[in-house]
Design an enzyme around this catalytic site. Structure first.
Site, PDB file in Angstrom:
ATOM      1  N   TYR A  70      45.295  -5.276  38.611  1.00 52.88           N
ATOM      2  CA  TYR A  70      45.650  -4.031  37.928  1.00 52.88           C
ATOM      3  C   TYR A  70      46.882  -3.396  38.592  1.00 52.88           C
ATOM      4  O   TYR A  70      47.743  -2.831  37.921  1.00 52.88           O
ATOM      5  CB  TYR A  70      44.487  -3.017  37.980  1.00 52.88           C
ATOM      6  N   ASP A  81      41.023 -11.449  35.427  1.00 51.66           N
ATOM      7  CA  ASP A  81      42.117 -12.016  36.232  1.00 51.66           C
ATOM      8  C   ASP A  81      41.840 -13.400  36.799  1.00 51.66           C
ATOM      9  O   ASP A  81      42.521 -13.849  37.702  1.00 51.66           O
ATOM     10  CB  ASP A  81      42.522 -11.027  37.337  1.00 51.66           C
ATOM     11  N   GLU A  82      40.829 -14.077  36.254  1.00 53.25           N
ATOM     12  CA  GLU A  82      40.533 -15.410  36.776  1.00 53.25           C
ATOM     13  C   GLU A  82      40.438 -16.426  35.651  1.00 53.25           C
ATOM     14  O   GLU A  82      39.962 -16.118  34.566  1.00 53.25           O
ATOM     15  CB  GLU A  82      39.189 -15.390  37.515  1.00 53.25           C
TER      16      GLU A  82
END
Ligand code: DCP
Ligand code: MG
Ligand code: MG
Length: 557
Positions: free
Chosen positions: A46, A133-134
């Site tokens: 973020y 985010d993965e």
């Protein structure tokens, strides 16, 4: 009992055909080391997105806040000791110059997240998204293509876990993982070049090892674990909970059995584990403790759940609940509009306050919604009403209550608005008595794993949504009496096919039971006749014909 070091020696001797002997089980992998999997995790995600929006922040310590917490910070702030999930007051005490940015609106993060996944998909279609985010990516096919060109002098890019790269195994895993490290580097460079984001990668022969090894060097770095170091990587974990997928509930159960470390679990009796946590879970945990993981990278399609939550210290008035539900519905509708699909289920979740942290679990209720609702101008109000009634099933508003979270989620999506007399619609109604699984197979409906875990009590579960849906109400006799232009408008709006007033009797296809056929509506009879007669010409029609035949198959004698 065999000691841990003995396992290593077993491994070293067995190489490619490794298996681990416990007291009562052989733990082995059907894939051995044949696959190459990369796990990619973006650095301070973020915070990076915020820095892209305001580049002047790059050199400053920044913290992203939600409610009273810093949920992440950039690496400049981490130098001061600012950590994830820290109270803002604590973070400011450590770093008074910390720039706090509100991260409650996830819109930009979601958008960037799908762009990252799109970049990764350029290397292999087998990409599984994990949170925002993965991503896991199975690059085994790409590695095979490059394998023949592999030169001895090719080197691993990035770190090698514990610098362990012995030539024990002769299956080719050393070459494959080396190529994997090169591809991981290419992916990370592409994400940086196209989107301006840095990331970390872990490379391994299964998902578990790839995910665990990635964070051993952060930020903006990558690490490869070779099979000879797999057990060492597992043993480096401080607690059994560090295994992805083992949550509080399972770890509590394991703790009750005296199992808290990886070594404890490696040496535990499978039969004891099975008795307490179930057979499949017991086998999975036992294997995972030895670094064995056969789970596949499951290609992520679109999100299966579109959900939002509001967490707060205390939500205890119906006025506050109303306000939050309105906001959740409004924000949810924006996300649905961006997504373009229609949900058929709505779910409301709450977390009730409890002094014992481990008892603070979410509860949820869900019900079906008719997608036609989204075509009405009262959609928002209807959704708020439904959400409120679900909420009231969860919380007795007559008594004092204390919640710390309210969530709203939309699930079970369909791409299109179904017409009343479509084949799918008709069969869905017909299939009511067919078990769920069979239905899913026949109608090719994807099962939502996360969804099945939801605690439900059946409230409104089988209600097919608001019954006064204009489409459901269409009466063909009335429709046929309408003036031509109005009839056309109704037909095109709801994608309804005109029913011929004089329906000729159709010949039942040879593969279908005559009695069943005679009960079908005329337009479906016609469709079946067409399917039965349709010749296979090109690829496209072959594909369609396969799908249609499955319906025809269902109705076959
Ligand atoms: N996040 C969140 N709530 C948390 C933890 C994280 O909303 N309790 C959000 C903010 C993060 C993002 O999810 O940016 C990804 O989580 P990560 O754990 O991967 O953390 P970061 O990407 O921020 O940092 P790292 O560099 O450690 O991966
Ligand atoms: Mg991250
Ligand atoms: Mg992450």
């Amino acid at each position: 009992m065999v000691l841990y070091t003995n396992y290593i020696s077993i491994y070293c001797v067995l190489g490619m055909d490794e298996f681990y002997e416990c007291d009562d089980i052989h733990v082995g992998s059907k894939y051995k080391h044949r696959r190459t999997i990369i796990h990619i995790d973006l650095d301070c995600f973020y915070a990076q997105v915020e820095i892209l929006k305001s580049p002047e922040l790059a050199t400053k310590p920044i913290g992203i806040k939600q409610q009273h917490y810093v949920i992440t910070s950039n690496y400049v702030a981490r130098e001061y000791g600012v950590k994830k999930c820290m109270l803002i007051t604590e973070a400011l005490a450590l770093c008074p110059k910390l720039v706090i940015i509100n991260g409650e609106d996830l819109h930009d993060y979601r958008l960037m997240s799908s762009k990252v996944t799109d970049v990764i998909r350029q290397f292999s279609p087998k990409v599984e998204k994990l949170g925002l985010d993965e991503n896991f990516v199975d690059i085994s096919d790409l590695v095979s293509k490059r394998y023949s060109e592999f030169l001895k002098e090719n080197e691993v890019i990035g770190h090698i876990y514990l610098n362990r790269l012995e030539d024990v195994c002769t299956c080719g895993c050393k070459q494959r993982l080396t190529i994997g490290s090169q591809i991981a580097n290419e992916i990370r460079l592409k994400i940086k070049a196209d989107l301006g984001l840095t990331s970390c990668a872990g490379v391994g022969h299964n998902k578990l090892l790839a995910k665990l090894v990635g964070p051993t060097h952060k930020p903006n770095q990558q690490t490869t674990v070779f099979p000879c170091a797999a057990l060492l990587l597992m043993s480096s974990l401080k607690n059994i909970r560090a295994i992805p997928g083992i949550g509080r509930k399972t770890s509590d159960l394991l703790n009750d059995l005296g199992i808290s470390s990886i070594s404890d679990a490696q040496h535990s009796l499978l039969s004891t584990l099975e008795k307490h946590i179930g057979k499949s879970q017991a086998h999975w945990i036992k294997a995972a403790c030895f670094g064995v993981d056969d789970s596949d990278v499951r290609e992520s399609g679109k999100q299966q759940v579109i959900g939002l939550e509001e967490a707060a210290k205390q939500i205890s008035s119906i006025k506050d609940v109303n306000k939050r539900l309105v906001s959740l519905v409004e924000r949810g509708m924006i996300l649905l509009q961006e997504d373009g699909r229609y949900p058929t289920t709505i779910r409301v979740s709450v977390r009730k306050y409890c002094r014992e942290e481990y008892l603070r679990q979410r509860e949820s209720k869900q019900c079906a919604i008719n997608p036609s609702l989204f075509r009405t101008c009262t959609a928002k109000d209807q959704l708020i009403d439904i959400a409120l009634s679900l909420f009231k099933k969860l919380v007795d508003c007559e008594k004092p209550f204390h919640l710390t979270l309210i969530g709203l989620a939309f699930t079970k999506f369909q791409e299109e608005f179904p017409a009343k007399n479509s084949m799918l619609h008709f069969l869905k109604a017909k299939f009511k008595e067919v078990p769920d699984e069979a239905q899913s197979q026949m109608l090719n409906v994807q099962k939502d794993d996360s969804f099945s875990k939801t605690k439900t009590t059946g409230f409104l579960e089988d209600t097919p949504g608001p019954s006064k849906n204009p489409i459901e109400e269409v009466d063909y006799t009335v429709l046929n009496e309408l003036p031509e232009d109005i009839r056309c408008e109704v037909l095109s709006t709801y994608k309804i096919q005109e029913k011929s007033p004089s329906t000729t009797t159709l010949q039942c296809p040879p593969e279908v039971d005559e009695n069943v056929f005679s009960e079908l509506p005329h337009e479906i009879q016609q469709e079946l006749v067409n399917q039965s007669l349709k010749p296979k010409t090109d690829n496209l029609s072959r594909k369609t014909s396969k799908k249609q035949k499955s319906i025809l198959n269902y109705l076959k004698k």
